[in-house]
Design an enzyme around this catalytic site. Structure first.
Site, mmCIF file in Angstrom:
data_model
loop_
_atom_site.group_PDB
_atom_site.id
_atom_site.type_symbol
_atom_site.label_atom_id
_atom_site.label_comp_id
_atom_site.label_asym_id
_atom_site.label_seq_id
_atom_site.Cartn_x
_atom_site.Cartn_y
_atom_site.Cartn_z
ATOM 1 C CD1 TRP A 157 -3.369 0.410 0.835
ATOM 2 C CD2 TRP A 157 -2.793 -1.731 0.935
ATOM 3 N NE1 TRP A 157 -4.491 -0.333 0.641
ATOM 4 C CE2 TRP A 157 -4.183 -1.656 0.692
ATOM 5 C CE3 TRP A 157 -2.213 -2.996 1.022
ATOM 6 C CZ2 TRP A 157 -4.988 -2.772 0.558
ATOM 7 C CZ3 TRP A 157 -3.010 -4.111 0.885
ATOM 8 C CH2 TRP A 157 -4.378 -3.991 0.662
ATOM 9 C CG ASN A 158 1.234 5.527 -2.422
ATOM 10 O OD1 ASN A 158 2.019 6.124 -1.715
ATOM 11 N ND2 ASN A 158 1.008 5.872 -3.681
ATOM 12 C CE1 TYR A 168 -7.690 -5.327 0.746
ATOM 13 C CE2 TYR A 168 -7.742 -5.341 -1.661
ATOM 14 C CZ TYR A 168 -7.866 -4.662 -0.461
ATOM 15 O OH TYR A 168 -8.174 -3.335 -0.461
ATOM 16 C CG ASP A 220 -10.549 3.189 3.437
ATOM 17 O OD1 ASP A 220 -9.635 3.990 3.180
ATOM 18 O OD2 ASP A 220 -10.405 1.959 3.350
ATOM 19 C CE1 TYR A 276 -9.465 0.851 8.334
ATOM 20 C CE2 TYR A 276 -11.026 1.515 6.672
ATOM 21 C CZ TYR A 276 -9.816 0.973 7.010
ATOM 22 O OH TYR A 276 -8.978 0.547 6.017
ATOM 23 C CD GLU A 287 -6.025 -1.078 9.992
ATOM 24 O OE1 GLU A 287 -6.612 -2.097 10.422
ATOM 25 O OE2 GLU A 287 -6.221 -0.604 8.862
HETATM 26 C C1 DGY Z 1 -9.025 -1.507 2.525
HETATM 27 O O1 DGY Z 1 -9.074 -2.489 1.781
HETATM 28 O O2 DGY Z 1 -9.648 -1.411 3.575
HETATM 29 C C2 DGY Z 1 -8.135 -0.408 2.191
HETATM 30 O O3 DGY Z 1 -8.201 0.614 3.125
HETATM 31 C C3 DGY Z 1 -8.367 0.127 0.816
HETATM 32 O O4 DGY Z 1 -7.234 0.855 0.532
#
Ligand code: DGY
Length: 432
Positions: A43-44, A91, A171, A357, A401
């Site tokens: 991930w970036n 994923y 998100d 989140y 996280e």
């Molecule tokens: C996710 O899959 O939850 C990521 O945040 C998308 O980038």
């Protein structure tokens, strides 16, 4: 020994050791996974914070992390938000859904551009050995920033738009609620979420949000990933204080790097981007909230509450005296409203959710960049408070996280690379 087997609060020495181990365990060759299971690719912005963590004990590996991210750069300059390289059924949505047509396969949007700032940090740690690597990366960074300044602004506007909540990195922030409601989810291709198989659903976005996330991916893919069209006409375009301020900071750092390698023409081009900096801050300022706030580019409406990225203006190099007293008052109110700062969304707002989140939890990476900006402008007390809160919550709960800002419990993925990295680079007493 795994952290969970130790007694709480964890000792700083155990945390220092464990943080290094987490970065090593999440390595996947020359790039690093945010955490195994939940996020099995590169991930970036995760990767860039991870590079900062590596730079504390392995500067060479830190540079490599940045270099591998740019293997996923598009010809139009965009550094993608996920570089897939392979397909992992654990994923969703994977490379087939995005249909980027890139090699290696990537997603079709970007993520907050912290890379130039991190590259400057790496370079300044050892300019002599970093010079050739900087020179190779520099045109790639320029191309990516140019992509944002051309493909993610709407004619005349200066604030940077995100065209998918995933592009913001935040998100399910309430910042996107109103704009997402205007995305019609009907007809979305049936799918199965994988994230809720790894993490409790109460800590993740809702199914209604996911339907819209997927609808936006399908829209982008149907345009052949025409980024200008997506920004101009797509179903979702919101000016984001997070990406706008992070890019502004990164522009300034990129200019310093341009000067370091004698790239005068590039420094002039960056000046033309920075010329609009105050105008974009003006656009994002909400007098009603007393803070910078996201703004729906289709309706002009501001977000309904205060997100932690509101306080990134200092990090971006923006100080407006007539506003800052108000912004500081808002910051003090937000800091006083939770046990552990900074909640990602205002705890006094009805949309706050301490575990879900980006609707409330504390994120170590945001704490780090907000506090860095505050310290640079002399707000030492606030910066120190945020740093000490980050330290305490990691001592209490380990390397999650994100964290509940009221009770401090960890949430989302565990053994998380960017939380370990921020510990090593900033929160650990080792860095005092
Ligand atoms: C996710 O899959 O939850 C990521 O945040 C998308 O980038």
């Amino acid at each position: 020994m795994a952290l969970q087997e130790l007694e709480k609060p964890y000792s700083d020495a155990d945390l220092d050791q464990r943080a290094i181990a987490i970065l090593r365990e999440n390595e996947w060759g020359d790039y690093t996974l945010p955490t195994r299971g939940l996020y099995p690719y590169q991930w970036n912005w995760d990767s860039m914070f991870v590079a900062l963590g590596f730079s504390e004990f392995d500067l060479n590996r830190a540079w490599t992390e940045v270099e591998t991210l740019f293997e996923g750069q598009w010809n139009n300059g965009m550094a993608a938000h996920i570089v897939f390289r392979k397909d992992d059924p654990n994923y969703f949505p994977g490379p087939m859904v995005w249909g980027s047509g890139q090699n290696p396969p990537t997603s079709g949007c970007s993520q907050p551009p912290v890379a130039a700032t991190v590259v400057r940090d790496l370079y300044e740690k050892d300019p002599e050995n970093g010079r050739d690597r900087l020179k190779a990366l520099f045109p790639k960074l320029m191309a990516w920033h140019r992509w944002f300044h051309t493909k993610r602004v709407i004619s005349g506007g200066a604030a940077i738009a995100v065209t998918h909540p995933w592009e913001s990195g935040r998100d399910n922030s309430p910042d996107w609620d109103a704009a997402l409601e205007n995305v019609d989810p009907s007809g979305v291709t049936p799918y199965t979420r994988r994230d809720t198989g790894h993490v409790d659903a109460s800590m993740r976005p809702t199914n209604e949000e996911y339907d819209r996330y997927l609808k936006l991916v399908e829209y982008g893919r149907d345009t052949g990933w025409d980024h200008a069209q997506i920004t101009r006409e797509g179903p979702f375009a919101v000016a984001d204080p997070g990406v706008t301020f992070i890019l502004m900071r990164a522009d300034r750092d990129l200019k310093a790097l341009a000067k370091a390698i004698g790239a005068e023409d590039s420094a002039h081009e960056i000046d033309t981007w920075l010329y609009h900096a105050e105008e974009s801050a003006d656009f994002l300022w909400s007098e009603a909230l007393g803070a910078y706030a996201a703004r729906d580019l289709r309706t002009g409406a501001h977000a309904v509450g205060v997100s932690s990225v509101a306080f990134l203006s200092y990090y971006a190099g923006i100080a407006v005296p007539r506003r800052d007293a108000k912004l500081q008052a808002t910051l003090r109110r937000i800091l006083d409203s939770s046990t552990y700062s900074i909640p990602s969304f205002d705890p006094e707002h009805p949309r706050f959710d301490s575990k879900r989140y980006w609707r409330g939890p504390v994120w170590a990476i945001i704490n780090y960049i907000v506090a860095r900006g505050l310290a640079e402008y002399g707000f030492e007390r606030e910066a120190t408070r945020i740093r000490m809160d980050t330290r305490s919550v990691i001592r209490e709960s380990g390397f999650y996280e994100y964290f509940d800002p009221i009770v401090g419990t960890g949430a989302g993925g565990n053994q998380f690379a960017w939380t370990a990295a921020i510990w090593l680079a900033w929160a650990s007493p080792m860095t005092d």
